[in-house]
Motif scaffolding. Structure first.
Motif, PDB file in Angstrom:
ATOM      1  N   LEU A   4       6.727  36.375 -36.174  1.00  0.00           N
ATOM      2  CA  LEU A   4       6.978  35.362 -36.439  1.00  0.00           C
ATOM      3  C   LEU A   4       6.705  35.183 -34.664  1.00  0.00           C
ATOM      4  O   LEU A   4       6.622  33.924 -34.887  1.00  0.00           O
ATOM      5  N   ASN A   5       6.767  35.752 -33.634  1.00  0.00           N
ATOM      6  CA  ASN A   5       6.828  36.030 -32.801  1.00  0.00           C
ATOM      7  C   ASN A   5       5.386  35.135 -32.383  1.00  0.00           C
ATOM      8  O   ASN A   5       4.905  34.836 -32.030  1.00  0.00           O
ATOM      9  N   HIS A   6       4.519  36.448 -33.513  1.00  0.00           N
ATOM     10  CA  HIS A   6       2.796  36.141 -33.465  1.00  0.00           C
ATOM     11  C   HIS A   6       3.013  34.763 -33.794  1.00  0.00           C
ATOM     12  O   HIS A   6       1.710  34.114 -32.748  1.00  0.00           O
ATOM     13  N   PHE A   7       3.267  34.389 -34.934  1.00  0.00           N
ATOM     14  CA  PHE A   7       3.075  32.914 -35.387  1.00  0.00           C
ATOM     15  C   PHE A   7       3.348  32.535 -33.887  1.00  0.00           C
ATOM     16  O   PHE A   7       2.799  31.092 -34.317  1.00  0.00           O
ATOM     17  N   PHE A   8       4.840  32.478 -33.550  1.00  0.00           N
ATOM     18  CA  PHE A   8       4.777  31.346 -32.690  1.00  0.00           C
ATOM     19  C   PHE A   8       3.979  31.052 -31.874  1.00  0.00           C
ATOM     20  O   PHE A   8       3.822  29.655 -30.967  1.00  0.00           O
ATOM     21  N   MET A   9       3.559  32.045 -31.086  1.00  0.00           N
ATOM     22  CA  MET A   9       2.433  32.600 -30.106  1.00  0.00           C
ATOM     23  C   MET A   9       0.986  31.580 -29.890  1.00  0.00           C
ATOM     24  O   MET A   9       0.774  30.786 -29.566  1.00  0.00           O
ATOM     25  N   TRP A  10       0.516  31.858 -31.365  1.00  0.00           N
ATOM     26  CA  TRP A  10      -0.061  30.835 -31.482  1.00  0.00           C
ATOM     27  C   TRP A  10      -0.156  30.016 -32.096  1.00  0.00           C
ATOM     28  O   TRP A  10      -0.786  28.473 -32.070  1.00  0.00           O
ATOM     29  N   ILE A  11       1.341  29.491 -32.871  1.00  0.00           N
ATOM     30  CA  ILE A  11       1.229  27.833 -32.809  1.00  0.00           C
ATOM     31  C   ILE A  11       0.862  27.115 -31.639  1.00  0.00           C
ATOM     32  O   ILE A  11       1.038  25.793 -31.221  1.00  0.00           O
ATOM     33  N   PHE A  12       2.079  27.937 -30.525  1.00  0.00           N
ATOM     34  CA  PHE A  12       2.036  26.894 -29.036  1.00  0.00           C
ATOM     35  C   PHE A  12       0.496  26.757 -29.015  1.00  0.00           C
ATOM     36  O   PHE A  12       0.389  25.784 -28.131  1.00  0.00           O
TER      37      PHE A  12
END
Length: 351
Positions: free
Chosen positions: A241-249
């Motif tokens: 999730l941290n990886h996905f959140f970073m790419w969303i941002f």
């Protein structure tokens, strides 16, 4: 002493160059369509993006702290193995003697027993480092192209456990250990059985036997702690999730950053038309910097999740184990030409 890879600024940018180029293409694309097609309506306010960025920063910080904690704990465990191994070596040399033996042993026989116990301990370290290098499904950092470019590999990938065990244990011990699923544990069992046999023959005093058994117990404890880190990954829901959140941002950031630079450019246009007209293109370097910082911090956390995986930033268990072996064999009085050399440093990296 061990040396780990220390990235210079140049090497850090080279390590992340593929992602940096991707960020450059992303922002160039958005600035181009915003500039040439005048899509003034294509924007989002800063407030929700700032909230997302704040949340991502907190999660990345949490991940990095957890990853550093795993690396530091692993280093302390193997530091404990260093100290306990040295203690075991000196105890064996001083406690295996004829002081309490019913019948005196020849000095050569005593030295043979000391060497057998010491070599079996070296075999235990070799078995443990091989076990720690066994790949796990969640260990994917080492497969990244830029991690493989350094050209350095842990020695466990170029040798096999069987060859690293045979020089240190008898054929009977080898046949006993090689069929066990947990070979380090099997070797510690053999050590304990051997110590008991020496105690029963009187070569080891009962009090000394208890002290040596305490060392075996401590080695079991350190092995179990090392296996716990190896076999229990950083929780995947946090990491993923941290990886996905970073790419969303990172992907949403242009929708706020580009209009902001366009608005500033319109204000500058009044007094300086040439600068104001092209001011929007300054969004490119600023976006790349912000995206690079968020991505690099997140990637550093992912790199440190598995301290035994075999990347340049992991705990150098191979070097530590070889260093202990050199110490033990030198203190057995062996000549330098018979003792293996320390593993080679490649690109400022030891494994």
């Amino acid at each position: 002493m061990h040396i780990k890879k220390i990235y210079t600024t140049k090497e850090m940018f080279w390590w992340t160059r593929f992602e940096t180029m991707l960020f450059f293409f992303i922002i160039t694309f958005w600035v181009s369509i915003y500039y040439f097609f005048e899509l003034n309506w294509l924007k989002i306010p800063w407030t929700p993006l700032a909230l997302i960025g704040t949340a991502v920063a907190f999660v990345i910080g949490f991940q990095n702290n957890a990853a550093y904690g795993r690396i530091w704990e692993a280093r302390k465990i193997w530091g404990g193995i260093v100290n306990t191994s040295r203690t075991f070596g000196v105890y064996v040399q001083d406690m295996v003697n004829n002081e309490y033996a019913e019948e005196d042993w020849d000095e050569a026989d005593l030295q043979k027993e000391i060497k057998t116990l010491t070599y079996r301990h070296i075999a235990w370290m070799n078995a443990l480092r091989h076990a720690m290098r066994m790949p796990k499904p969640w260990e994917t950092t080492v497969k990244h192209k830029t991690n493989q470019e350094w050209g350095a590999r842990p020695p466990e990938l170029d040798t096999n456990l069987e060859d690293d065990l045979k020089p240190y244990i008898s054929d009977a011990d080898y046949q006993h250990v090689i069929n066990k699923s947990n070979k380090p544990t099997a070797l510690l069992y053999l050590q304990s059985h051997h110590l008991r046999a020496l105690k029963e023959s009187g070569v080891i005093w009962e009090f000394s036997f208890l002290q040596l058994e305490d060392i075996i117990q401590e080695l079991f404890s350190l092995q179990g702690k090392s296996e716990r880190i190896k076999n229990f990954p950083y929780p995947r829901h946090f990491a993923t999730l941290n990886h996905f959140f970073m790419w969303i941002f990172v992907l949403l950031l242009p929708f706020a950053l580009v209009p902001q630079f366009a608005s500033i450019g319109n204000d500058v246009l009044v007094n300086n038309p040439q600068v104001g007209k092209f001011f929007i293109w300054l969004a490119i370097p600023f976006y790349v910097i912000v995206a690079w910082i968020f991505h690099t911090m997140e990637r550093i956390g992912r790199t440190g999740e598995n301290p035994f995986e075999g990347t340049a930033n992991d705990v150098p268990i191979s070097t530590i184990a070889r260093g202990i072996e050199i110490d033990l064999r030198q203190n057995l009085g062996e000549s330098h030409d018979k003792i293996p050399k320390q593993f080679e440093i490649k690109l400022h990296t030891q494994f």
